[in-house]
Scaffold this active site. Structure first.
Site, PDB file in Angstrom:
ATOM      1  CG  ASP A  87      35.720 -90.932  17.516  1.00 39.36           C
ATOM      2  OD1 ASP A  87      34.791 -91.594  18.015  1.00 39.36           O
ATOM      3  OD2 ASP A  87      36.172 -89.893  18.026  1.00 39.36           O
ATOM      4  CE1 TYR A  89      34.382 -89.655  25.746  1.00 46.75           C
ATOM      5  CE2 TYR A  89      36.525 -90.562  26.352  1.00 46.75           C
ATOM      6  CZ  TYR A  89      35.432 -90.525  25.500  1.00 46.75           C
ATOM      7  OH  TYR A  89      35.395 -91.340  24.406  1.00 46.75           O
ATOM      8  NE  ARG A 148      36.054 -89.969  21.161  1.00 44.61           N
ATOM      9  CZ  ARG A 148      35.076 -89.162  21.572  1.00 44.61           C
ATOM     10  NH1 ARG A 148      35.356 -87.982  22.043  1.00 44.61           N
ATOM     11  NH2 ARG A 148      33.817 -89.549  21.509  1.00 44.61           N
ATOM     12  CD  GLN A 192      41.515 -86.543  14.532  1.00 43.08           C
ATOM     13  OE1 GLN A 192      41.809 -86.321  13.353  1.00 43.08           O
ATOM     14  NE2 GLN A 192      41.610 -85.625  15.468  1.00 43.08           N
ATOM     15  CB  SER A 209      33.544 -88.317  16.527  1.00 43.75           C
ATOM     16  OG  SER A 209      34.197 -88.113  17.762  1.00 43.75           O
TER      17      SER A 209
END
Length: 380
Positions: free
Chosen positions: A130, A230, A122, A127, A133
């Site tokens: 990911d 997390y 992460r 990004q 997500s």
């Protein structure tokens, strides 16, 4: 030249690992893309659409896998697919590395190089890759839409000559990507939204979307987040206090959406059978953690049940897959960004930097051995 293979997923997985747009990017990068005919149909991608972007359409996996340098999948490939790959071929997919450990070991023994996209670090750089997500965002949206269709009332407040229709009260449990999208969607539909999470950083995010934050905000709460973003495992004492707060709040809610998951662990239990028994008739619970055992004690994965007091509990499997056009487009872009790291811009060949943090973070097996630290520690 790098050859990329794409084969159809199992019957319960409508998504596909490449879109026509990402095929175009791969071809522009000098790759050959061999796609088994029909692989994209359940995501509304036709063979002709792929072919128009330069893909080679083949009739069976046996026409693509033996020559593939890279196999792109949504879910873990079948043993038959692994056995057809040449030794050392790269497999990029959501491999469920913490589930069915024996099968992972068997697949690693084929000497394929395995990358699990769920383990993508992460970080800002990652990004675009990911997958958790991108898919959770759609799952959060779809959970609210499905809840609205199952709920026996309207979500927004309505003023009518015959009287006022009250806004539905919606409670989101777990404020990650799925939870935030669920909040935003429920707010757009006019519901009164509350949300909870054990991570203190989420309070401001919840409030910025116009929802109210519900949590026991003690000292443990202020420390309840890992460096990776997390949720930490909370103490029994905190869980008891939070459970009491949630139990009282659930009694007034019309729709509850649970999204809490900790990687590598069973889903945390957030809603007990006693809590469900206290809820209003007609209330709806959608448990996005159903695949990992569920956040609700009564959840049955893949099923919808109605309790004796009239509460509907829905345990969807692969909710993102119910919007496969969008899910496949986003997932395909995640994979394309990751594979781009592996291909030399100069001579178009495979050129993997094994010290790259994103490569190391997702690599689970190489040369017949399981190598990811989180997996080797489990067998130590």
């Amino acid at each position: 030249m790098v050859t990329i293979a794409v084969t159809p997923e199992a019957s319960n997985e409508p998504r596909v690992a490449v879109s026509p747009d990402t095929v175009k990017k791969f071809v522009a990068a000098g790759c050959t893309v061999a796609i088994v005919s029909g692989a994209g149909l359940r995501s509304s991608f036709s063979d002709d659409a792929y072919k128009a972007q330069g893909a080679e359409i083949v009739s069976s996996p046996n026409d693509a896998l033996p020559r593939a340098d890279i196999l792109l999948k949504v879910r873990r490939p079948s043993p038959e697919e692994f056995n057809t790959l040449k030794p050392g071929a790269i497999v990029v997919a959501m491999l469920d590395p913490y589930g069915q450990r024996t099968e992972i070991e068997t697949l690693a023994a084929t000497k394929a190089t395995l990358f699990a996209m769920e383990l993508m670090p992460r970080t800002t750089r990652a990004q675009a890759m990911d997958v958790l997500s991108s898919q959770a965002n759609l799952a959060g949206y779809k959970a609210v839409v499905d809840a609205a269709s199952k709920f026996g009332g309207a979500l927004p407040m309505m003023m009518t000559p015959a009287g006022t229709v009250p806004a539905a009260k919606t409670f989101i449990m777990g404020v990650g990507v799925a939870g935030l999208q669920a909040i935003a969607t429920a707010r757009r539909l006019g519901a009164i939204v509350t949300a909870t999470d054990v991570r203190p950083a989420t309070k401001e995010q919840v409030q910025s979307l116009g929802a109210k934050f519900i949590a026991v905000e003690d000292e443990e709460f202020l420390q309840a987040q890992t460096a990776g973003g997390y949720a930490k495992q909370m103490s029994a004492a905190y869980q008891a206090k939070q459970a009491e707060l949630v139990a009282n709040h659930l009694k007034t809610q019309d729709i509850v959406i649970t999204t809490a998951l900790i990687p590598g662990r069973p889903a945390p239990r957030l809603i007990t059978s006693d809590m469900v028994a206290s809820m209003k008739p007609g209330a709806v619970i959608i448990d996005l953690a159903a695949e990992r055992g569920g956040n609700c004690e009564l959840t049955k994965p893949g099923e919808t049940i109605t309790t004796a007091n009239g509460v509907k509990i829905i345990g969807p499997i692969n909710l993102a897959g119910t919007v496969p056009v969008n899910a496949s487009n986003l997932y395909a872009r995640n994979l394309a960004a990751f594979v781009d790291l592996m291909i030399s811009k100069e001579d178009k060949s495979l050129a993997i930097d094994w010290d790259d943090e994103l490569i190391k973070g997702t690599l689970i097996a190489k040369d017949g051995e399981i190598v990811h630290p989180s997996l080797t520690e489990k067998t130590a």
